[in-house]
Design a protein around this motif. Structure first.
Motif, PDB file in Angstrom:
ATOM      1  N   UNK A   1       0.821  -1.211   0.000  1.00  0.00           N
ATOM      2  CA  UNK A   1       0.000   0.000   0.000  1.00  0.00           C
ATOM      3  C   UNK A   1       0.852   1.255   0.000  1.00  0.00           C
ATOM      4  N   UNK A   2       0.445   2.224  -0.800  1.00  0.00           N
ATOM      5  CA  UNK A   2       1.126   3.518  -0.849  1.00  0.00           C
ATOM      6  C   UNK A   2       0.708   4.426   0.298  1.00  0.00           C
ATOM      7  N   UNK A   3      -0.380   4.075   0.992  1.00  0.00           N
ATOM      8  CA  UNK A   3      -0.911   4.906   2.065  1.00  0.00           C
ATOM      9  C   UNK A   3      -1.080   4.051   3.316  1.00  0.00           C
ATOM     10  N   UNK A   4      -1.361   4.689   4.442  1.00  0.00           N
ATOM     11  CA  UNK A   4      -1.571   3.956   5.682  1.00  0.00           C
ATOM     12  C   UNK A   4      -2.897   3.210   5.643  1.00  0.00           C
ATOM     13  N   UNK A   5      -3.009   2.193   6.483  1.00  0.00           N
ATOM     14  CA  UNK A   5      -4.174   1.321   6.400  1.00  0.00           C
ATOM     15  C   UNK A   5      -4.461   0.650   7.734  1.00  0.00           C
ATOM     16  N   UNK A   6      -5.691   0.190   7.859  1.00  0.00           N
ATOM     17  CA  UNK A   6      -6.095  -0.716   8.921  1.00  0.00           C
ATOM     18  C   UNK A   6      -6.702  -1.942   8.281  1.00  0.00           C
ATOM     19  N   UNK A   7      -6.592  -3.073   8.954  1.00  0.00           N
ATOM     20  CA  UNK A   7      -7.161  -4.324   8.468  1.00  0.00           C
ATOM     21  C   UNK A   7      -8.252  -4.755   9.438  1.00  0.00           C
ATOM     22  N   UNK A   8      -9.477  -4.824   8.944  1.00  0.00           N
ATOM     23  CA  UNK A   8     -10.599  -5.203   9.793  1.00  0.00           C
ATOM     24  C   UNK A   8     -10.743  -6.712   9.874  1.00  0.00           C
ATOM     25  N   UNK A   9     -11.108  -7.184  11.049  1.00  0.00           N
ATOM     26  CA  UNK A   9     -11.414  -8.592  11.231  1.00  0.00           C
ATOM     27  C   UNK A   9     -12.877  -8.864  10.938  1.00  0.00           C
TER      28      UNK A   9
END
Length: 437
Positions: free
Chosen positions: A107-115
């Motif tokens: 990813x070029x940007x920040x992220x969160x991964x949802x469960x």
């Protein structure tokens, strides 16, 4: 880097000094030894935090990838996304989380991964991973394989509360879908977005009739009642009805609205055809207008895109066979900035529903505001640079948009933690990170 003479959302003209990954100072007459960006006459916003995207990996990389999705986001002024769990495999345990986390490093940007929550989920493993939230928990078997029953919904809320994790709910009650609508396809010809030589007869409005507004309204009411009974807080995803937004607000819960529910209605389906099929579906023009009013007055807390790309070939089917979902991560902020440019909504409200409020709801204390010490997630744009949206000019892998031809104000520069990831049509070397690590 020093960004000089930028107009902030509240109208103040300020210099913003970036040092490394953070905002070092916000003030007047600041100096810097590095690069200087002249922002005279332009506006500077905190980057949009899109709390609801489907970047499709693993399992569906022909629709989107972390690379294409994050670049599309950056070109639209989005600097952080939360990716939903309904990939293949679904993100329901440690192994599936780690597989997605490996792919997300592109990813070029920040992220969160949802469960995710299914009958097969492993909460003990999942809550040991740095998940952003429990994402789009499908209440009342709303979309099939990811749907859960009432007991599992309560169990998920209780376990998430213990773990300190926010729960996002997809609220549609499948028992209230109008089965009779499946027999009312009148076969009228549609000017579908991707017209082909063998144009298909389609009544795209049948999908809106089938997944009736009442199914969402009742499900939101029930989800909020259950949450309050457990002394839990939930976030309602993609609220498509003003009634649903009111229920969530009165219950003390937060909710989001998508650009497609804010800017499109059933009146647009003759042109969109099956490219306008999504869950929940488009509503009447009256409901669309009233939902936008709820966005302006604060009843709707945030805008999230539910970016859900599919290929043209997949969408070019009957209304009952086409997949649900539309792309939107690159056009959300530009559409809202156009509304601010024309005076429909003010710039401060746009900032709040795309950044500040999202940071508050999902506890991202170092994002969402242009303040010293925060991450230098910044978006610079010329408020007068309004252009029509063209799908061929966007960067999502799917290559189309339901907002074709609508005016929008796109950013000229997007920065993530001090790194320029997009500037005047060119992408920089982004290095996205998981916001929970």
């Amino acid at each position: 880097m020093l960004i000089r003479n930028a107009t902030l959302a509240d109208g103040r003209v300020r210099d913003v000094l970036v040092d490394g990954e953070t905002i070092a100072a916000v003030g007047e007459g600041l100096d810097a030894d590095g690069d200087v960006v002249d922002a005279d006459g332009k506006r500077l916003f905190p980057g949009m935090i899109d709390a609801h995207v489907h970047f499709r990996e693993p399992g569906y990389s022909h629709k989107e990838t972390w690379t294409t999705g994050s670049q599309s986001a950056a070109a639209g002024g989005v600097t952080t996304v939360f990716d939903q769990p309904n990939t293949d495999p679904p993100t329901i345990d440690a192994a599936s989380f780690e597989e997605k986390a490996r792919l997300a490093r592109e990813s070029a940007i920040d992220y969160g991964i949802n469960g995710g929550v299914t009958e097969a989920w492993n909460p003990e493993e999942l809550f040991e991973e740095p998940i952003a939230a429990l994402g789009e928990v499908f209440l009342a078997d709303s979309t099939g394989e990811m749907g859960i029953d009432a007991d599992l919904f309560e169990d998920a809320l209780e376990k998430a509360e213990e773990a300190g994790v926010k729960v996002t709910v997809h609220a549609e009650d499948a028992t209230l879908f109008d089965e009779a609508a499946t027999e009312r396809d009148d076969g009228r010809e549609s000017d579908a977005l991707a017209s082909t030589q063998d144009a298909r007869p389609v009544n795209a409005d049948a999908w809106s009739a089938y997944r009736a507004a009442e199914a969402e309204i009742e499900a939101i009411d029930r989800a909020c009642t259950v949450a309050n009974g457990l002394d839990s807080e939930i976030h309602i995803a993609h609220t498509s009805t003003p009634e649903g937004a009111d229920i969530a607000d009165e219950a003390g819960m937060t909710c989001e609205a998508t650009p497609h529910h804010l800017f499109l209605s059933r009146d647009d389906l003759e042109e969109l055809g099956t490219f306008g099929r999504m869950n929940p579906p488009l509503r009447s023009e009256r409901r669309r207008d009233e939902l936008f009013e709820r966005l302006i007055d604060g009843t709707v807390d945030i805008v999230a895109t539910d970016h859900a790309p599919h290929t043209r070939e997949e969408k070019d089917a009957s209304i009952w066979d086409a997949p649900s979902g539309v792309p939107g991560v690159e056009t959300a902020l530009p559409l809202l900035l156009e509304e601010a440019r024309t005076g429909t909504i003010d710039y401060e409200r746009v900032r709040d529903v795309t950044a500040a409020n999202v940071a508050d709801i999902f506890e991202l204390s170092n994002k969402g505001r242009i303040e010293a010490g925060n991450d230098a997630d910044l978006v610079l744009f010329d408020p007068d640079a309004s252009v029509p949206i063209r799908g061929e000019a966007l960067h999502s892998k799917c290559g189309w948009t339901p907002f074709e031809g609508r005016d929008a104000v796109f950013p000229e520069l997007t920065m993530v933690r001090g790194t320029v990831v997009y500037h005047d049509g060119e992408f920089g070397e982004g290095d996205g990170k998981n916001v929970r690590e």
